[in-house]
Design a protein around this motif. Structure first.
Motif, PDB file in Angstrom:
ATOM      1  N   LEU A  21       0.832  -1.190   0.000  1.00 22.08           N
ATOM      2  CA  LEU A  21       0.000   0.000   0.000  1.00 22.08           C
ATOM      3  C   LEU A  21       0.876   1.253   0.000  1.00 22.08           C
ATOM      4  O   LEU A  21       2.056   1.206   0.380  1.00 22.08           O
ATOM      5  CB  LEU A  21      -0.906   0.020   1.238  1.00 22.08           C
ATOM      6  CG  LEU A  21      -1.963  -1.077   1.340  1.00 22.08           C
ATOM      7  CD1 LEU A  21      -2.726  -0.941   2.656  1.00 22.08           C
ATOM      8  CD2 LEU A  21      -2.914  -1.048   0.165  1.00 22.08           C
ATOM      9  N   GLN A  25      -2.039   5.259   2.749  1.00 18.78           N
ATOM     10  CA  GLN A  25      -3.018   4.187   2.915  1.00 18.78           C
ATOM     11  C   GLN A  25      -2.691   3.328   4.140  1.00 18.78           C
ATOM     12  O   GLN A  25      -3.593   2.916   4.879  1.00 18.78           O
ATOM     13  CB  GLN A  25      -3.067   3.349   1.637  1.00 18.78           C
ATOM     14  CG  GLN A  25      -3.579   4.128   0.433  1.00 18.78           C
ATOM     15  CD  GLN A  25      -3.173   3.541  -0.907  1.00 18.78           C
ATOM     16  OE1 GLN A  25      -2.538   2.493  -0.955  1.00 18.78           O
ATOM     17  NE2 GLN A  25      -3.498   4.239  -1.988  1.00 18.78           N
ATOM     18  N   GLU A  26      -1.404   3.054   4.357  1.00 24.94           N
ATOM     19  CA  GLU A  26      -0.994   2.326   5.559  1.00 24.94           C
ATOM     20  C   GLU A  26      -1.346   3.123   6.814  1.00 24.94           C
ATOM     21  O   GLU A  26      -1.869   2.569   7.798  1.00 24.94           O
ATOM     22  CB  GLU A  26       0.516   2.058   5.517  1.00 24.94           C
ATOM     23  CG  GLU A  26       0.959   1.085   4.442  1.00 24.94           C
ATOM     24  CD  GLU A  26       0.801  -0.358   4.884  1.00 24.94           C
ATOM     25  OE1 GLU A  26       0.155  -0.597   5.923  1.00 24.94           O
ATOM     26  OE2 GLU A  26       1.319  -1.251   4.175  1.00 24.94           O
ATOM     27  N   GLY A  47      -2.878   8.673  -3.438  1.00 23.66           N
ATOM     28  CA  GLY A  47      -3.669   7.513  -3.027  1.00 23.66           C
ATOM     29  C   GLY A  47      -4.707   7.827  -1.970  1.00 23.66           C
ATOM     30  O   GLY A  47      -5.081   6.950  -1.176  1.00 23.66           O
ATOM     31  N   LYS A  48      -5.234   9.065  -1.949  1.00 24.80           N
ATOM     32  CA  LYS A  48      -6.177   9.456  -0.891  1.00 24.80           C
ATOM     33  C   LYS A  48      -7.504   8.714  -0.992  1.00 24.80           C
ATOM     34  O   LYS A  48      -8.089   8.366   0.032  1.00 24.80           O
ATOM     35  CB  LYS A  48      -6.415  10.972  -0.945  1.00 24.80           C
ATOM     36  CG  LYS A  48      -5.183  11.802  -0.611  1.00 24.80           C
ATOM     37  CD  LYS A  48      -5.510  13.285  -0.520  1.00 24.80           C
ATOM     38  CE  LYS A  48      -5.774  13.925  -1.870  1.00 24.80           C
ATOM     39  NZ  LYS A  48      -4.576  14.015  -2.723  1.00 24.80           N
ATOM     40  N   GLU A  50      -8.218   5.633  -2.074  1.00 24.83           N
ATOM     41  CA  GLU A  50      -8.073   4.298  -1.496  1.00 24.83           C
ATOM     42  C   GLU A  50      -7.799   4.376   0.004  1.00 24.83           C
ATOM     43  O   GLU A  50      -8.238   3.501   0.762  1.00 24.83           O
ATOM     44  CB  GLU A  50      -6.946   3.538  -2.198  1.00 24.83           C
ATOM     45  CG  GLU A  50      -7.281   3.032  -3.586  1.00 24.83           C
ATOM     46  CD  GLU A  50      -7.247   4.118  -4.657  1.00 24.83           C
ATOM     47  OE1 GLU A  50      -7.642   3.834  -5.804  1.00 24.83           O
ATOM     48  OE2 GLU A  50      -6.828   5.257  -4.342  1.00 24.83           O
ATOM     49  N   ALA A  51      -7.079   5.422   0.424  1.00 22.03           N
ATOM     50  CA  ALA A  51      -6.752   5.549   1.843  1.00 22.03           C
ATOM     51  C   ALA A  51      -8.003   5.659   2.707  1.00 22.03           C
ATOM     52  O   ALA A  51      -8.024   5.178   3.843  1.00 22.03           O
ATOM     53  CB  ALA A  51      -5.849   6.765   2.068  1.00 22.03           C
ATOM     54  N   SER A 213       0.608  12.259   4.798  1.00 22.52           N
ATOM     55  CA  SER A 213       1.621  11.365   4.245  1.00 22.52           C
ATOM     56  C   SER A 213       2.997  11.939   4.518  1.00 22.52           C
ATOM     57  O   SER A 213       3.335  13.039   4.086  1.00 22.52           O
ATOM     58  CB  SER A 213       1.416  11.194   2.739  1.00 22.52           C
ATOM     59  OG  SER A 213       2.430  10.403   2.186  1.00 22.52           O
TER      60      SER A 213
END
Length: 699
Positions: A21, A25-26, A47-48, A50-51, A213
């Motif tokens: 990820l 996301q992590e 990747g917001k 999916e996060a 992030s």
């Protein structure tokens, strides 16, 4: 939510081939939980989506959520359409459903969603308002199970009244379902993330956290600044560079998009256009074709600044400069997505003034400064809109309990909202019978067309004519293009091509055109007034004039033009002073303070300022007979600050102004034009009065 749902984890690895990820996301999987609100912050393509979606889908399954439980709000319909396939794929893996609801969705599709609500609904604030006030939507049934609201590109909402509208609508939904809604915002980098989260939470007294992030590799972007002189020269530069690559060019107006697109096409470049006055089909065709091409250019206004996917980009090119560091970061983040690729941007300044502004922006960006993303103050017009919308939603509202619908939000405290309710009642926008308040005849007359459609949006759209070729919509044009005097055929420039007007249907506001060979068409649109550059931005421009080069690559043309500008402005820019310069023709106070400060100064100086001039970003024009002695005497009693004067035409452009007392509508706009804190800073600075070439200190 400490771990990813195993079914999601399996498909991400086996179906999509993900090895890991993204950092955000992590972090979101570890830190997001349904008992707190959050703001997720990452650069564009961080990747917001999916996060936030992976923890939501995991919670949905583990906690057994049923019905419509997640509302996902976006600022653009195109962004909703773009996100739907991606989100639907993730949801399908867990047997969950996704729906889209906005103005372009057919009535039949809406009926299906009302009968069988999706688990996740993608929509806009205007469509949420429509659901609440429409007699054709059982909003209590549809929204009864909502638990979480995700606001994508929340910084884009927060910068104007759409943000206030959204927050107010969410308060009404929370009151209706009888519980606080979890609110999760997704944002690019902003200057005050905690303040943005607090604003988004509204009245809710829930814990909240900013999840940013921090583990992304921070490779310095490749940024270059050039001075090209004309738009035609800019086209030649774009056509000559980066062959075989996909380039996205940002412009600050629809007119420039059209003119640059036509010029590039004439130079043999494969070019596509995107701006708000092109038809949905035209924009979609351009975006689809661009995403599938490898050697082409798409020219756009800020419509492609947000996260609409147009495939992997190789280059970002900016004509002149955007008006904020936040916007620049958003655009810069459209590149550098592929492994080994570096974020990049080439800025092409058209004039010397444009070059200084672009250099100032890059200098400000290099310091790490990012503007805060908080909405404009005093949204009185949104309060009156909400009071009328609630009356439509409920049919009648109690005169003692109406404020409860916004759960104690400060906008609806007695001192703020009660005088506005009283005005709506006295002016006939609302009516009262005993203790019941309901929509009034004046509201029906003013806003009631098309089932109160005009009451659902907080923004105004200028009147435009639809342009059609053989019945197919190309886009929309300003009516002025169809009424101005012209010699010979009337030619329009739209979608990067010239068209000849065939005939005009004035009643239906339609313009029928035929294509022509070559150029000659004219592009023009009415533009809303701009507040110009900020205090911090203007001071960064001054730093450039004083010799500070932004830490980017400067072409020889840019270096030479900056050197010439520094010589020209040498006697009006000082590190610790402002300068008042008297010439035979005028007296200018070079404040280097931005448009809002200069507008506040002009209003506050009264007769010392030139009443016929408009404030500039960098200076204000003073009275022509002002000399050092007069200024020294006046300076002993610095003015009490007042808000800037407001053009009556600007008041007419404030949505719902008709339902406000005129003085409050004017005061609302005036407060938004003002910058009192930074004006006080300027007034405390020493001033030099230049009479001829010899400066004299004047406090």
């Amino acid at each position: 939510m400490t771990r990813l749902h195993p079914t999601l984890a399996y498909h991400l690895s086996a179906t999509l081939g993900w090895k890991r990820l993204r950092p955000l996301q992590e972090q979101a999987l570890r830190q997001l939980n349904t008992d707190s609100d959050a703001l997720l912050v990452a650069p564009t393509a961080g990747g917001k989506t999916e996060a936030v979606l992976f923890p939501m889908l995991t919670a949905m399954d583990h906690q057994g959520w049923t019905g419509l439980s997640v509302i996902y709000v976006c600022p653009l319909k195109a962004l909703l359409n773009n996100l739907e396939p991606r989100m639907r794929r993730y949801a399908d893996w867990l047997g969950r459903t996704v729906g889209v609801w906005h103005g372009d969705i057919s009535s039949s599709r809406r009926q299906v969603m009302m009968r069988d609500p999706p688990d996740i609904l993608l929509t806009t604030p205007e469509s949420l308002e429509s659901m609440l006030i429409s007699t054709g939507v059982d909003h209590r049934r549809l929204l009864a199970d909502v638990r979480t609201v995700v606001v994508d590109e929340v910084h884009a909402f927060a910068k104007d009244d759409r943000g206030w509208h959204l927050v107010c609508v969410l308060e009404r939904i929370a009151h209706m379902v009888g519980r606080p809604l979890q609110r999760v915002g997704l944002s690019a980098t902003v200057g005050d993330p905690s303040g943005l989260l607090s604003w988004l939470q509204g009245s809710a007294e829930r814990p909240g956290r900013v999840v940013a992030s921090t583990a992304e590799a921070d490779i310095a972007p490749d940024v270059e600044l050039d001075r090209v002189g004309t738009l035609a020269n800019a086209a030649k530069v774009i056509a000559s560079l980066h062959h075989g690559q996909k380039r996205l060019v940002f412009c600050d107006s629809r007119r420039i998009v059209e003119e640059l697109g036509e010029t590039l096409r004439g130079l043999g470049v494969t070019v596509f256009l995107s701006h708000a006055s092109l038809s949905v089909d035209e924009r979609r065709r351009a975006e689809d074709a661009f995403s599938q091409s490898s050697d082409c250019v798409i020219v756009s206004t800020s419509t492609l600044e947000l996260g609409i996917d147009v495939g992997d980009l190789d280059r970002i090119i900016q004509i002149n400069a955007p008006w904020s560091v936040s916007s620049f970061l958003q655009r810069l983040g459209r590149t550098g997505r592929r492994p080994g690729q570096v974020r990049n941007c080439l800025l092409l300044a058209l004039t010397e003034e444009d070059l200084l502004v672009a250099a100032g922006l890059l200098q400000l960006w290099s310091t790490g400064y990012v503007e805060s993303a908080l909405p404009p103050p005093n949204p009185r017009h949104i309060i009156v809109q909400q009071l009328m919308a609630l009356a439509l939603q409920e049919g009648t509202i109690g005169d003692a309990v109406w404020a409860e619908w916004w759960n104690g939000h400060h906008l609806f405290e007695t001192d703020n909202a009660r005088p506005l309710l009283t005005h709506l009642l006295s002016a006939g926008y609302l009516s009262q019978d005993g203790h019941s308040i309901f929509i009034g005849g004046k509201a029906e007359e003013t806003f009631g067309q098309r089932h109160f459609m005009d009451l659902m949006a907080s923004f105004t759209a200028p009147p435009e004519f639809t342009v059609l070729q053989v019945g197919k919509e190309i886009g929309r044009c300003d009516p002025m293009l169809l009424t101005r005097a012209t010699h010979g055929p009337r030619l329009l420039l739209l979608a990067g091509r010239s068209w000849q007007v065939d005939w005009i249907d004035w009643k239906r506001r339609r313009c029928h055109v035929v294509p022509i060979e070559g150029s000659g068409g004219v592009a023009r649109w009415s533009t809303s007034s701009s507040f110009g550059i900020s205090f911090e931005f203007a001071r960064a421009v001054r730093d450039v004039v004083l010799g500070q080069d932004p830490p980017v690559r400067l072409t020889r043309r840019a270096t030479d033009a900056l050197a010439a500008a520094r010589i020209e402005l040498a006697e009006v820019a000082y590190r610790d002073h402002t300068a008042i310069v008297r010439s035979p023709d005028e007296v200018l106070w070079w404040t280097w303070a931005g448009t809002r400060v200069n507008a506040t100064l002009k209003a506050s100086l009264g007769t010392l300022a030139d009443p016929c001039s408009r404030p500039d970003d960098l200076y204000i024009r003073l009275r022509g007979d002002l000399d050092a002695t007069t200024w020294r005497e006046a300076g002993r009693s610095l003015p009490y600050l007042v808000d800037p004067d407001v053009d009556p035409q600007a008041v007419r452009g404030l949505k719902f102004n008709a339902a406000l007392p005129q003085d409050l509508a004017t005061a609302t706009l005036a407060a938004r034009l003002a910058d009192h804190p930074n004006t006080r800073k300027v007034l405390k600075e020493p001033r030099l009065f230049h009479h001829g070439l010899r400066p004299s200190a004047n406090r």
